[in-house]
Design a protein around this motif. Structure first.
Motif, mmCIF file in Angstrom:
data_model
loop_
_atom_site.group_PDB
_atom_site.id
_atom_site.type_symbol
_atom_site.label_atom_id
_atom_site.label_comp_id
_atom_site.label_asym_id
_atom_site.label_seq_id
_atom_site.Cartn_x
_atom_site.Cartn_y
_atom_site.Cartn_z
ATOM 1 N N THR A 267 0.917 -1.237 0.100
ATOM 2 C CA THR A 267 0.067 0.117 0.033
ATOM 3 C C THR A 267 1.037 1.225 -0.083
ATOM 4 O OG1 THR A 267 0.042 0.148 2.462
ATOM 5 C CG2 THR A 267 -1.623 -1.398 1.221
ATOM 6 N N ALA A 268 0.128 2.317 -0.394
ATOM 7 C CA ALA A 268 1.040 3.726 -0.233
ATOM 8 C C ALA A 268 1.647 3.916 1.148
ATOM 9 C CB ALA A 268 0.072 4.875 -0.705
ATOM 10 N N VAL B 241 7.929 1.577 -22.197
ATOM 11 C CA VAL B 241 6.673 1.913 -22.528
ATOM 12 C C VAL B 241 5.809 1.571 -21.073
ATOM 13 C CG1 VAL B 241 4.531 1.212 -23.520
ATOM 14 C CG2 VAL B 241 6.630 1.242 -24.856
ATOM 15 N N LEU B 242 6.054 0.307 -20.320
ATOM 16 C CA LEU B 242 5.259 0.121 -19.128
ATOM 17 C C LEU B 242 6.368 0.324 -17.939
ATOM 18 C CD1 LEU B 242 3.630 -3.195 -20.058
ATOM 19 C CD2 LEU B 242 2.513 -0.994 -19.880
ATOM 20 N N GLU B 243 6.358 1.736 -17.742
ATOM 21 C CA GLU B 243 7.511 1.996 -16.784
ATOM 22 C C GLU B 243 7.159 1.400 -15.234
ATOM 23 O OE1 GLU B 243 9.499 6.477 -15.321
ATOM 24 O OE2 GLU B 243 8.023 6.361 -16.858
ATOM 25 N N GLU C 45 0.832 5.244 -6.090
ATOM 26 C CA GLU C 45 -0.601 5.346 -6.525
ATOM 27 C C GLU C 45 -0.495 5.275 -8.126
ATOM 28 O OE1 GLU C 45 -2.168 8.660 -4.333
ATOM 29 O OE2 GLU C 45 -2.385 7.683 -2.773
ATOM 30 N N THR C 46 0.378 6.224 -8.736
ATOM 31 C CA THR C 46 0.307 6.026 -10.239
ATOM 32 C C THR C 46 0.571 4.763 -10.639
ATOM 33 O OG1 THR C 46 0.923 8.686 -10.091
ATOM 34 C CG2 THR C 46 1.249 7.241 -12.034
ATOM 35 N N MET C 47 1.620 4.252 -10.210
ATOM 36 C CA MET C 47 2.193 2.787 -10.905
ATOM 37 C C MET C 47 1.272 1.957 -10.411
ATOM 38 S SD MET C 47 6.278 2.712 -10.716
ATOM 39 C CE MET C 47 6.564 2.706 -8.936
ATOM 40 N N ASP C 48 0.585 1.700 -9.207
ATOM 41 C CA ASP C 48 -0.192 0.969 -8.875
ATOM 42 C C ASP C 48 -1.493 0.855 -9.944
ATOM 43 O OD1 ASP C 48 -1.165 -1.211 -7.112
ATOM 44 O OD2 ASP C 48 -2.849 0.226 -6.526
ATOM 45 N N ARG C 49 -2.067 2.003 -10.413
ATOM 46 C CA ARG C 49 -3.104 2.251 -11.144
ATOM 47 C C ARG C 49 -2.801 1.514 -12.475
ATOM 48 N NH1 ARG C 49 -3.801 7.269 -8.742
ATOM 49 N NH2 ARG C 49 -2.703 8.160 -10.568
ATOM 50 N N ARG C 50 -1.556 1.845 -13.212
ATOM 51 C CA ARG C 50 -0.996 1.463 -14.166
ATOM 52 C C ARG C 50 -0.856 -0.185 -14.536
ATOM 53 N NH1 ARG C 50 3.581 5.051 -17.397
ATOM 54 N NH2 ARG C 50 1.935 6.564 -17.238
#
Length: 894
Positions: free
Chosen positions: A696-697, A725-727, A744-749
């Motif tokens: 978690t964050a 592409v998939l950083e 949070e950004t990477m988790d969503r992606r």
């Protein structure tokens, strides 16, 4: 088959070549050896018994026998050496403290001086070392000089003192440079002697010597007689009175004095009984020409194994089966035990071929080139005698100045690398080996399938100083130069010809092969006289800046002017610089006799050194390729080979304890946890920066606060590692807000592709991201590799390989060999990385991989190389139960 006792270590079984070249079997003792031990003891002299037991124990009690034959194979270990299933030696150790054991030996009176005690000590030390025993103790009577010499000459640092009339010895059994040197030297002497007995027999029996002219046995016998073999020749045929004028016997048992070498040419189903006869007749070496073994299927494989087991249990070496035979052109032997009547004249090239079919082509090609040979051997299915054995012999053979090997497979590349490196230090080793994903393994060859990529094999050859060729023609191109010309002293060449176009083509080709054209290209006019050509060639040889001379001459009309040839011979003969020549499309060795390169037979060659004859090539490209190979080899031979890697701050016992604990919990092995990997690497002085797995964050923020800012948050999924592409990574995060936003950004992606499992780690300074790894390969053993992380590794396969044990030079070459090495040296104005720090980690990794067979794979990724150090950020380690290496820690035939 008798059921093995609990804990019996099958991997401790081994066949070993003794000092006199014979073979004995080593295996752990079993309770069923009770009667064998009694017979062994009964056959010993009173003196030997007293020296072993310090008492006149003429008879062993049942209690003694039980104590000797029943061991736990861990704290109490005993090995027996056997020949013909009779015990000829016993060695044992008994643990007396946590890391120390008492060792003792008893060698048959009939086998003293054959190195049985030394072999037993090597194997006991190797077994004890893997059971957490660091030192041996022994008590020996002062007048037991033989046993005292076994300990004194083993290469260990032996401490001794005398108390109550007994010599007490104590020594560490950790392998040292000296103990390894002793072991390899003994292995070399024994295996060389074994091959010498094979190539210098006093008597040969051809079993299956038929009266039918087209039969294989008839042909081999005919060639032995026709080659004027200097020893005794015997024909074995159960249904004939004589063959080719020789009185025939029914079996080899009927020969009054036996035979040292037996050539077997009978149907496959009869070979086993023939080998039994040979064992009874005390034959030393078997050359099995017969086919129909492992190359034809499972039943043939079973028969082949039985033949080998029977031969080795009776101390015999085996060439084949499916062999083409042997040649020894030494005038004192003159042995042609092959299927061809026409063989190359005596010379200085040793040849080894696995393929019987290609053996004919090899011999024919050498003869057509006027290239003489010293020894030829065809291994066929290579069930026993291999190229490694022949190389051991060639190390000391004064009649062999260069070696050529045609290999279809390699059963023990680790040992090959070691022996080839030893041989190549003084004599060129030229290898033809096909490249393919499966390493070109033909049916019938006993070979483990490798896991590493094929160019690891090429790296191994380069590491050993071996010259690799793509085909037999290239091998002979190189051989005819190395046998008959001096080694190039450098890369500077002169190019001389009578065609400007051909001279320019030669110069371009030389440059492309890494040679430096410093003289010419010089082209005399096409109609130039022999004198003009001679002056141009002399000028090239006399130029002090020139290391080698390349000549190419095309006759203006079509007939080669003999004066031109003489001019070239004259210039080459008075110089210590090598010369290669392209003359009228000819190929071979010009020895000074007209049309000698067309001859199939050659007269006497002066003893001592081969004549400095001119190697001829049909095209300049072939000449220059051979010259470049010779030049590369010459530079390898002259370069500093370095010192074996050693490192301080290593705790092998801690690593051994960790591996034993994990494998006791998970006998099949597994991937180590992050903490376990850190603990294992710490035992070899490799520090891995800690990282925290987070889900978690909030956990990411807590981890960042713990390790200290700045930090990175990255995904561990292989789907995104190295992807643009998939950083899957965020770097240089300096506070809680940045960490939370990055997570949070990477988790969503990454959640949609199930790649959202992350770690938080302190951020390393800027540098070059590298990958250091090792794998325990079934064929090669430990293989260490180095590469630049990301695309160079995953897409371009820009990876360098080496096989331990490594020298400091080997480690440095690992860094320099990859194409992307400039990134380490300061690319486009960046600061060069700390090479010493990378080399230190590589050295420690190589030592660890060499020490522990259980390390299935270790990958340090990434290792960030900085201008002032190197930081290991990630480590993935998989361990598995140890399996026997092809080149184990003690002498063994594999």
């Amino acid at each position: 088959m008798t059921e093995l006792p609990p804990g019996y270590p099958v991997l401790a079984e081994a066949d070993v070549v003794l000092r006199d070249g014979s073979v004995c079997r080593l295996r752990p003792i079993k309770p069923s050896d009770a009667e064998g031990v009694r017979r062994f003891h009964a056959g010993q002299s009173d003196e030997s018994i007293y020296l072993r037991f310090f008492a006149p124990m003429r008879n062993l009690s049942d209690r003694d026998i039980k104590r000797f034959t029943e061991v736990d194979y861990h704290d109490r270990m005993a090995l027996v050496a056997t020949i013909r299933d009779e015990i000829i030696g016993i060695g044992r150790y008994d643990r007396v403290s946590e890391h120390s054991a008492e060792v003792a030996f008893n060698i048959s009176d009939h086998y003293h001086g054959k190195g049985v005690g030394s072999v037993l000590l090597e194997h006991l030390a190797a077994l004890a070392h893997h059971r957490d025993i660091a030192a041996f103790e022994a008590e020996v009577l002062p007048h037991n000089r033989k046993m005292l010499s076994v300990f004194a000459e083993a290469g260990y640092q032996v401490r001794r003192h005398i108390e109550d009339g007994v010599v007490s010895l104590h020594f560490d059994i950790e392998p040292t440079a000296e103990s390894l040197s002793v072991r390899f030297a003994r292995e070399h002497r024994a295996e060389a002697q074994s091959v010498r007995a094979m190539l210098h027999p006093g008597s040969v029996a051809v079993i299956g010597a038929s009266r039918r002219e087209r039969a294989i046995g008839h042909q081999v016998l005919k060639h032995i007689i026709g080659g004027q073999f200097t020893g005794q020749v015997h024909a074995v045929n159960p249904s004939a009175d004589s063959v080719l004028g020789l009185e025939a016997v029914r079996t080899v048992r009927d020969l009054p004095d036996g035979a040292e070498l037996a050539v077997i040419a009978v149907p496959a189903e009869e070979v086993l009984s023939v080998v039994t006869d040979c064992a009874a007749a005390r034959v030393r070496t078997l050359v099995i020409i017969s086919s129909g073994f492992a190359e034809v299927g499972e039943e043939g494989t079973r028969l082949q194994h039985e033949v080998l087991r029977l031969a080795r249990s009776h101390g015999m070496r085996v060439v084949g089966p499916n062999s083409f035979g042997l040649i020894n052109n030494d005038p004192s032997v003159s042995l042609n035990a092959t299927l061809t009547p026409t063989i190359p004249h005596k010379g200085y090239l040793g040849l080894f071929s696995q393929s019987g079919a290609l053996a004919i082509a090899n011999l024919d090609s050498a003869a057509r080139r006027n290239l003489g040979i010293s020894v030829f051997a065809s291994a066929g299915n290579r069930v026993d005698v291999s190229g490694n054995d022949l190389m051991q012999y060639w190390v000391d053979d004064e009649r062999t100045h260069a070696v050529g090997l045609y290999l279809e497979s390699m059963g023990n590349p680790r040992k090959f690398s070691r022996i080839a490196r030893h041989l190549a230090t003084n004599k060129p080793v030229i290898v033809v080996k096909a490249s393919s994903a499966s390493y070109g393994v033909p049916p019938g060859h006993r070979v483990r399938q490798p896991k590493v990529k094929p160019h690891a094999f090429t790296a191994m050859l380069d590491q050993a100083g071996v010259i690799r060729c793509e085909n037999v023609h290239q091998m002979f191109d190189v051989a005819q130069l190395l046998v008959h010309q001096p080694l190039p002293r450098g890369r500077r060449v002169a190019v001389v010809g009578n065609s400007s176009q051909l001279a320019a083509l030669s110069a371009d080709n030389a440059t492309a092969r890494g040679l430096e054209v410093v003289h010419g290209p010089t082209a005399v006019r096409t109609e130039a006289s022999a004198q003009e050509f001679r002056e141009a060639v002399d000028a090239a040889f006399d130029d002090p800046e020139v290391d080698s001379v390349i000549t190419c001459f095309i006759p203006p009309v079509g007939a080669l002017d003999q004066e031109v040839v003489d001019a070239l011979r004259h210039a080459a003969s008075r110089s210590d610089k090598p010369c290669v020549a392209t003359l009228l499309g000819m190929r071979g060795v010009d020895t000074g006799s007209d049309n000698a390169y067309f001859a199939h037979e050659w007269g006497e060659v002066a003893e001592g050194q081969p004549r400095q004859a001119i190697p001829l090539y049909p095209m300049p490209e072939e000449a220059i390729r051979a010259l470049a190979a010779a030049t590369n080899y010459g530079q390898w031979r002259e370069k500093d080979k370095g010192e074996t890697v050693v490192r301080e701050g290593i705790d092998r016992w801690a690593v051994r304890a960790l591996l034993d604990r994990i494998l006791q919990e998970d006998p099949e092995g597994r991937a180590l946890t992050t903490g376990e990997a850190q603990e294992l690497l710490a035992g070899y002085g490799i520090e891995v920066w800690p990282r925290h797995e987070v889900a978690t964050a909030d956990e990411a923020v807590a981890a960042a606060n713990e390790v200290g800012y700045p930090v990175v948050v990255k995904s561990l999924s292989p789907l995104v590692r190295g992807q643009a592409v998939l950083e899957g990574i965020r770097v240089d995060l300096h506070d809680e807000i940045a960490v939370r936003a990055a997570f949070e950004t990477m988790d969503r992606r990454l959640a949609p592709i199930d790649a959202n499992y992350f770690v938080v780690q302190r951020m390393a300074g800027p540098g070059v991201s590298t990958v250091l790894s090792t794998v325990e390969d079934p064929l090669f053993g430990p293989v260490v590799s180095f590469s630049i992380a990301g695309a160079p590794t995953t897409m371009l396969d820009d990876v360098a390989y080496r096989i331990p044990p490594l020298t400091d030079i080997d480690v440095g070459e690992l860094l320099d060999e990859i194409k992307s090495a400039p990134l380490l040296h300061g690319h486009r104005g960046s600061a060069p990385v700390d090479r010493a720090a990378l080399e230190d980690i590589l050295g420690r990794l190589s030592l660890m991989s060499d020490d522990f067979l259980e390390l299935s794979s270790v990958e340090l990724n990434p290792v960030i190389a900085h201008p002032d150090g190197a930081t290991v950020l990630g480590a993935e380690i998989i361990i598995a139960p140890a399996r026997r290496r092809t080149d184990p820690g003690a002498r063994s035939m594999t």
